[in-house]
Design an enzyme around this catalytic site. Structure first.
Site, PDB file in Angstrom:
ATOM      1  N   HIS A   9      -3.774  -4.821  -0.072  1.00  0.00           N
ATOM      2  CA  HIS A   9      -2.611  -5.022   1.805  1.00  0.00           C
ATOM      3  C   HIS A   9      -2.926  -7.107   1.999  1.00  0.00           C
ATOM      4  O   HIS A   9      -3.527  -7.576   2.359  1.00  0.00           O
ATOM      5  CB  HIS A   9      -3.878  -4.627   3.149  1.00  0.00           C
ATOM      6  N   CYS A  35       0.823  -1.479   0.049  1.00  0.00           N
ATOM      7  CA  CYS A  35      -0.043   0.166   0.205  1.00  0.00           C
ATOM      8  C   CYS A  35       1.246   1.768  -0.618  1.00  0.00           C
ATOM      9  O   CYS A  35       1.267   2.028  -1.529  1.00  0.00           O
ATOM     10  CB  CYS A  35      -1.275  -0.025   0.864  1.00  0.00           C
ATOM     11  N   GLU A  68      -0.943  -9.339   3.262  1.00  0.00           N
ATOM     12  CA  GLU A  68      -1.066  -9.698   4.399  1.00  0.00           C
ATOM     13  C   GLU A  68      -2.508 -10.267   5.162  1.00  0.00           C
ATOM     14  O   GLU A  68      -2.916 -10.563   5.900  1.00  0.00           O
ATOM     15  CB  GLU A  68      -0.777  -8.802   5.273  1.00  0.00           C
TER      16      GLU A  68
HETATM   17  N1  GLN Z   1      -1.834   6.618   2.957  1.00  0.00           N
HETATM   18  C1  GLN Z   1      -1.924   6.539   2.110  1.00  0.00           C
HETATM   19  C2  GLN Z   1      -3.481   6.929   1.462  1.00  0.00           C
HETATM   20  O1  GLN Z   1      -4.327   6.847   1.664  1.00  0.00           O
HETATM   21  C3  GLN Z   1      -1.534   4.492   2.005  1.00  0.00           C
HETATM   22  C4  GLN Z   1      -2.725   3.875   3.123  1.00  0.00           C
HETATM   23  C5  GLN Z   1      -2.229   3.125   3.394  1.00  0.00           C
HETATM   24  O2  GLN Z   1      -1.150   1.917   3.250  1.00  0.00           O
HETATM   25  N2  GLN Z   1      -3.135   2.280   3.657  1.00  0.00           N
HETATM   26  O3  GLN Z   1      -3.003   6.148   0.353  1.00  0.00           O
END
Ligand code: GLN
Length: 566
Positions: A506, A380, A508
């Site tokens: 994600h 992400c 994970e």
């Molecule tokens: N801050 C970033 C976004 O809002 C990544 C978010 C995250 O890593 N969950 O896109």
């Protein structure tokens, strides 16, 4: 009739109620019972989505986009079921439903009160998980008995037994039996007090799970049994286990599942625990050391990255490797790298996160990994950081950034999606939950997954900016997975590098102890290869990305429905 098990906690928080409930869930599943789980959280936030990770640890995301308590991650990993946002209710969300009903006039002018209106809403939430498809619902009541906030939950749970019949409800209380150094004794008094408190709320536990550093003696158990009025076989000791995944084995050896099944009339189901025992044997055998650096902003609270750590462990179990984690504070990463202090890392994970702090350190780590052939997995925010790094240093897009960190950057390679620009409410405004991605045929990510259409969970506002697509397409960085409509970049990977892969998702959250998330599995394989290169005594992992498709995952079909919204 669905059976209900309620898990409460006493004495102190952090005893592992969630793991106890999850382990019991696993044992019941291994008897062929259909199990689901939920958590009731006694705080006023509607969900943990807006909470700082330092407050709350990781926010676990469900397929349907729920931002939930990290215990749901344990539930999913142990009972191997995908849960929904219905599996997490907070005091805030419960009050919010009741107050909305009051405004609609649903209460016909009556006085709206904690009892019965809040307690009824709590019971409705417990009941909504019960269905013809579920044999047992395990409900964990967050907080500790004795807390003021927990009272409506205890009252609802008490009433529940009367509502659905005694034979359908069971109460498990998890307590602490501390060891007092000066007198060299384990003490039962805190357990007695906590059970007294629970009974003063009308709940007599059917089983007590005593957490302790060392095993407790039979005499101590007898004492607890006697003073708390719980039969001896219902007093179960969960002494600290070497790994999380051994807890179900411990609880089974202690007879918890037998006791529970006998009381609930479920004892015609026999236990088949072979698969889990094999998993535990693999956990114990995992010994090849591999050093993984996690470059994060919340590293002083490792719970903030719980699913990432577990996914790494799952990959380690798969490869017989012991993951040796090096927590690197993102702000310090640049200095540590420059001083050569991170030279012995075999792999680098750049996990998700929000806000500007530590971003330059993460970018430096991505650059270091790229230039020094260190395997690197970006999750992400991690993928966004890798994109920024590549834009600045390989594509010469000076000052490239995400508009999250520099709204006026000359090169906004990561930017808000059009639809998110005018959103002001902080709760639930993100791209959340499972979305399908199409992977490029023959790409490393496709080979890792063993399929070209995959579904992973998301939680973010910002995206790869399509205006820069061409620049990247002409480079060594392949945009190897995108949304089915081709608008959003979901996966990136670098050619000519052992492993430099990022995903906007994600993965994970979907990793399971016996089924590591594909990108974690291949990342740890690459890190092991690096470790073997540095230390010829270590075995080389030849698996690599190609040989092992993710054969037994839940399958994309199951996720397609949830992902339709994309
Ligand atoms: N801050 C970033 C976004 O809002 C990544 C978010 C995250 O890593 N969950 O896109």
């Amino acid at each position: 009739m669905t059976k209900h098990i309620f898990v409460t906690g006493g004495v102190v928080s952090g005893l592992g109620k969630g793991l106890t409930g999850s382990s019991l869930g696993r044992l019941l599943k291994a008897r062929g019972l259909r199990v689901t789980m939920q958590k009731l959280d006694p705080y006023l936030n509607i969900d943990p989505g807006t909470m700082n990770p330092f407050e709350h640890g990781e926010v676990f995301v469900t397929d349907d986009g729920g931002e939930t308590d990290l215990d749901l991650g344990h539930y999913e990993r142990f009972i191997d079921e995908n849960l929904t946002q219905d599996s997490n209710s907070t005091t805030g969300s419960i009050y919010s439903s009741v107050i909305a009903a009051e405004r609609r006039g649903d209460y016909l002018g009556r006085t709206v009160q904690v009892i019965p209106h809040i307690t009824d809403e709590i019971k409705r939430r417990i009941t909504r998980l019960a269905s013809d498809e579920v044999d047992v619902v395990i409900t964990e009541v967050g907080g500790t008995v004795g807390d003021i906030e927990i009272l409506p939950f205890l009252e609802a749970v008490r009433q529940f037994r009367l509502d659905v019949g005694r034979e359908n409800v069971l109460y498990v209380h998890v307590t602490l039996v501390p060891f007092i150094g000066p007198s060299s004794e384990q003490k039962t008094k805190p357990t007695q007090h906590s059970v007294t408190e629970l009974r003063s709320r009308g709940i007599q536990p059917d089983a007590i799970v005593c957490r302790s550093d060392d095993p407790i003696s039979i005499d101590l158990r007898r004492k607890i049994s006697n003073l708390c009025d719980v039969p001896l076989e219902g007093v179960v000791n969960a002494a600290d286990a070497a790994s999380l995944y051994e807890i179900p084995v411990v609880l089974h050896e202690e007879g918890l599942d037998d006791h529970v099944c006998r009381l609930l009339g479920l004892d015609d189901h026999t236990l088949d625990f072979e698969a889990w025992n094999q998993l535990v044997a693999r956990v114990k055998a995992a010994s090849t050391p591999v050093r993984i650096g996690v470059i994060g902003k919340y590293v002083s609270l490792p719970d903030a990255y719980l699913s990432v750590v577990e996914a790494l462990n799952h990959a380690g179990i798969h490869h017989g490797a012991e993951i040796d984690l090096e927590w690197v504070q993102a702000e310090e990463a640049e200095g540590l790298l420059a001083a050569g202090r991170l030279r012995d890392l075999d792999g680098i994970v750049i996990p998700g996160g929000f806000g500007e702090r530590g971003i330059e350190g993460k970018i430096a780590a991505a650059a270091y990994a790229r230039e020094h052939n260190v395997p690197c997995l970006g999750l992400c925010l991690g993928m966004q950081v890798m994109t920024i790094e590549y834009a600045r240093n390989a594509l010469n897009l000076t000052g490239a950034n995400s508009t999250e960190f520099d709204p006026r950057t000359r090169h906004p390679v990561i930017d808000l999606m059009e639809s998110q620009r005018d959103v002001t409410d902080m709760g639930g405004t993100m791209r959340l939950g499972a979305y399908v991605a199409q992977l490029s045929a023959g790409s490393r990510v496709a080979l890792a997954y063993g399929e070209e259409v995959v579904s992973e969970r998301h939680r973010h506002r910002y995206e790869f900016n399509p205006k820069y697509r061409k620049r990247f397409e002409q480079s060594d960085l392949t945009l190897s997975g995108e949304s089915p409509d081709g608008r959003l970049v979901e996966f990136i990977e670098l050619e000519n590098h052992p492993y430099w892969i990022g995903t906007q998702a994600h993965p994970e959250f979907k990793s399971r102890p016996d089924r590591p998330a594909p990108l974690f599995r291949t990342f740890v394989a690459a890190a092991l290869d690096r470790a073997a290169g540095r230390n010829p005594q270590l075995p080389n992992v030849v698996e690599s990305i190609i040989d092992e498709p993710n054969v037994d995952g839940p399958g994309v079909d199951a996720d397609l429905a949830a992902a339709e919204k994309s």
